[in-house]
Design an enzyme around this catalytic site. Structure first.
Site, PDB file in Angstrom:
ATOM      1  N   ARG A   1     -19.426  -9.967  -1.274  1.00  0.00           N
ATOM      2  CA  ARG A   1     -18.729  -9.304  -0.157  1.00  0.00           C
ATOM      3  C   ARG A   1     -17.474 -10.102   0.227  1.00  0.00           C
ATOM      4  O   ARG A   1     -16.923 -10.825  -0.572  1.00  0.00           O
ATOM      5  CB  ARG A   1     -19.712  -9.118   1.009  1.00  0.00           C
ATOM      6  CG  ARG A   1     -20.904  -8.214   0.620  1.00  0.00           C
ATOM      7  CD  ARG A   1     -21.836  -7.969   1.782  1.00  0.00           C
ATOM      8  NE  ARG A   1     -21.147  -7.259   2.870  1.00  0.00           N
ATOM      9  CZ  ARG A   1     -21.649  -7.153   4.101  1.00  0.00           C
ATOM     10  NH1 ARG A   1     -22.821  -7.690   4.388  1.00  0.00           N
ATOM     11  NH2 ARG A   1     -20.969  -6.507   5.029  1.00  0.00           N
TER      12      ARG A   1
ATOM     13  N   ALA B   1     -24.616 -12.716  11.049  1.00  0.00           N
ATOM     14  CA  ALA B   1     -23.285 -13.321  11.001  1.00  0.00           C
ATOM     15  C   ALA B   1     -23.288 -14.806  11.368  1.00  0.00           C
ATOM     16  O   ALA B   1     -22.390 -15.548  10.952  1.00  0.00           O
ATOM     17  CB  ALA B   1     -22.340 -12.553  11.923  1.00  0.00           C
TER      18      ALA B   1
ATOM     19  N   PRO C   1     -28.268 -11.603  14.960  1.00  0.00           N
ATOM     20  CA  PRO C   1     -27.516 -10.544  15.639  1.00  0.00           C
ATOM     21  C   PRO C   1     -27.298  -9.296  14.801  1.00  0.00           C
ATOM     22  O   PRO C   1     -27.053  -9.376  13.594  1.00  0.00           O
ATOM     23  CB  PRO C   1     -26.178 -11.219  15.957  1.00  0.00           C
ATOM     24  CG  PRO C   1     -26.081 -12.378  15.032  1.00  0.00           C
ATOM     25  CD  PRO C   1     -27.503 -12.844  14.815  1.00  0.00           C
ATOM     26  N   ASN C   2     -27.387  -8.188  15.486  1.00  0.00           N
ATOM     27  CA  ASN C   2     -27.116  -6.834  14.964  1.00  0.00           C
ATOM     28  C   ASN C   2     -28.194  -6.300  14.029  1.00  0.00           C
ATOM     29  O   ASN C   2     -28.146  -5.134  13.643  1.00  0.00           O
ATOM     30  CB  ASN C   2     -25.739  -6.773  14.262  1.00  0.00           C
ATOM     31  CG  ASN C   2     -24.613  -7.163  15.198  1.00  0.00           C
ATOM     32  OD1 ASN C   2     -24.505  -6.597  16.279  1.00  0.00           O
ATOM     33  ND2 ASN C   2     -23.807  -8.141  14.826  1.00  0.00           N
TER      34      ASN C   2
ATOM     35  N   HIS D   1     -31.009 -12.337   3.049  1.00  0.00           N
ATOM     36  CA  HIS D   1     -29.997 -11.339   3.414  1.00  0.00           C
ATOM     37  C   HIS D   1     -30.298 -10.040   2.693  1.00  0.00           C
ATOM     38  O   HIS D   1     -30.695 -10.048   1.519  1.00  0.00           O
ATOM     39  CB  HIS D   1     -28.587 -11.808   3.026  1.00  0.00           C
ATOM     40  CG  HIS D   1     -28.209 -13.084   3.688  1.00  0.00           C
ATOM     41  ND1 HIS D   1     -27.825 -13.160   5.007  1.00  0.00           N
ATOM     42  CD2 HIS D   1     -28.216 -14.358   3.232  1.00  0.00           C
ATOM     43  CE1 HIS D   1     -27.589 -14.411   5.329  1.00  0.00           C
ATOM     44  NE2 HIS D   1     -27.822 -15.174   4.270  1.00  0.00           N
TER      45      HIS D   1
ATOM     46  N   TYR E   1     -26.376  -1.693   4.361  1.00  0.00           N
ATOM     47  CA  TYR E   1     -27.678  -2.261   4.705  1.00  0.00           C
ATOM     48  C   TYR E   1     -28.856  -1.313   4.470  1.00  0.00           C
ATOM     49  O   TYR E   1     -30.008  -1.716   4.686  1.00  0.00           O
ATOM     50  CB  TYR E   1     -27.654  -2.740   6.161  1.00  0.00           C
ATOM     51  CG  TYR E   1     -26.635  -3.819   6.410  1.00  0.00           C
ATOM     52  CD1 TYR E   1     -26.755  -5.069   5.800  1.00  0.00           C
ATOM     53  CD2 TYR E   1     -25.529  -3.595   7.233  1.00  0.00           C
ATOM     54  CE1 TYR E   1     -25.814  -6.065   6.014  1.00  0.00           C
ATOM     55  CE2 TYR E   1     -24.577  -4.581   7.453  1.00  0.00           C
ATOM     56  CZ  TYR E   1     -24.726  -5.817   6.841  1.00  0.00           C
ATOM     57  OH  TYR E   1     -23.794  -6.803   7.048  1.00  0.00           O
TER      58      TYR E   1
ATOM     59  N   ARG F   1     -27.003   1.057  11.208  1.00  0.00           N
ATOM     60  CA  ARG F   1     -25.841   0.177  11.067  1.00  0.00           C
ATOM     61  C   ARG F   1     -25.340   0.191   9.615  1.00  0.00           C
ATOM     62  O   ARG F   1     -26.062  -0.232   8.705  1.00  0.00           O
ATOM     63  CB  ARG F   1     -26.263  -1.242  11.438  1.00  0.00           C
ATOM     64  CG  ARG F   1     -25.213  -2.287  11.186  1.00  0.00           C
ATOM     65  CD  ARG F   1     -25.807  -3.681  11.258  1.00  0.00           C
ATOM     66  NE  ARG F   1     -24.771  -4.661  11.057  1.00  0.00           N
ATOM     67  CZ  ARG F   1     -24.970  -5.927  10.737  1.00  0.00           C
ATOM     68  NH1 ARG F   1     -26.199  -6.371  10.583  1.00  0.00           N
ATOM     69  NH2 ARG F   1     -23.968  -6.738  10.571  1.00  0.00           N
TER      70      ARG F   1
END
Ligand code: DQA
Length: 145
Positions: free
Chosen positions: A105, A75, A10-11, A98, A23, A18
């Site tokens: 984070r 996520a 997702p995303n 990732h 990112y 974004r």
């Protein structure tokens, strides 16, 4: 040819716009091109979905069609027992990837449900993470043949 599914959650379709400070500005389409140029010896299938069930279906379909999986579950990395089970079920080598260093984070990103069923994890190198993951998976598959 080694067949590799690069599966994005997702995303990640929003990469480029974004949170670029986290990112970067590279789009998912740029990453796909980079992967294909980096590993012309691999037969790459590149997929993105925002839906957990669709990601699980893609993992199931990989069982007979692919030699390995590179997975950025987004996520869902931190929430999905179902994705963990899907990877465990198909018994294909999986490299978790990732863009950001999830361990540096927020605490809720430090736990990965994918890590225990992955060969290994690469995080924190931006788009480069995917190329490192490809090298790692191709070497792993070659070594296990
Ligand atoms: C991500 C890290 C996840 O924590 C986040 O939810 C993402 C992207 C990464 O590639 O850095 O969507 O998987």
């Amino acid at each position: 040819m080694t067949r590799v599914l690069i599966l994005n959650g997702p995303n990640l379709n929003l990469l480029g716009t974004r949170q670029p400070e986290v990112y970067g500005t590279t789009t998912l389409s740029d990453i796909e091109t980079m992967c294909r140029e980096h590993a012309p010896v691999a037969e790459i299938t590149f997929v993105q979905s925002n839906h957990e069930g669709a990601l699980i279906d893609a993992i199931h379909a990989a069982k007979t069609a692919q030699d390995g999986i590179i997975l950025n579950a987004g996520a869902y990395t931190h929430t999905s027992v179902a994705l963990h089970d899907a990877i465990a079920s198909v018994e294909l080598p999986c490299v978790e990837v990732h863009l950001s260093n999830i361990h540096a984070r927020e605490p809720f990103r430090h736990h990965s449900y994918i890590a225990p069923v992955a060969v290994g994890q690469i995080a924190g190198f931006g788009a480069q993470s995917y190329l490192l993951a490809l090298d790692a998976l191709l070497a792993h598959v070659k070594g296990s043949k």
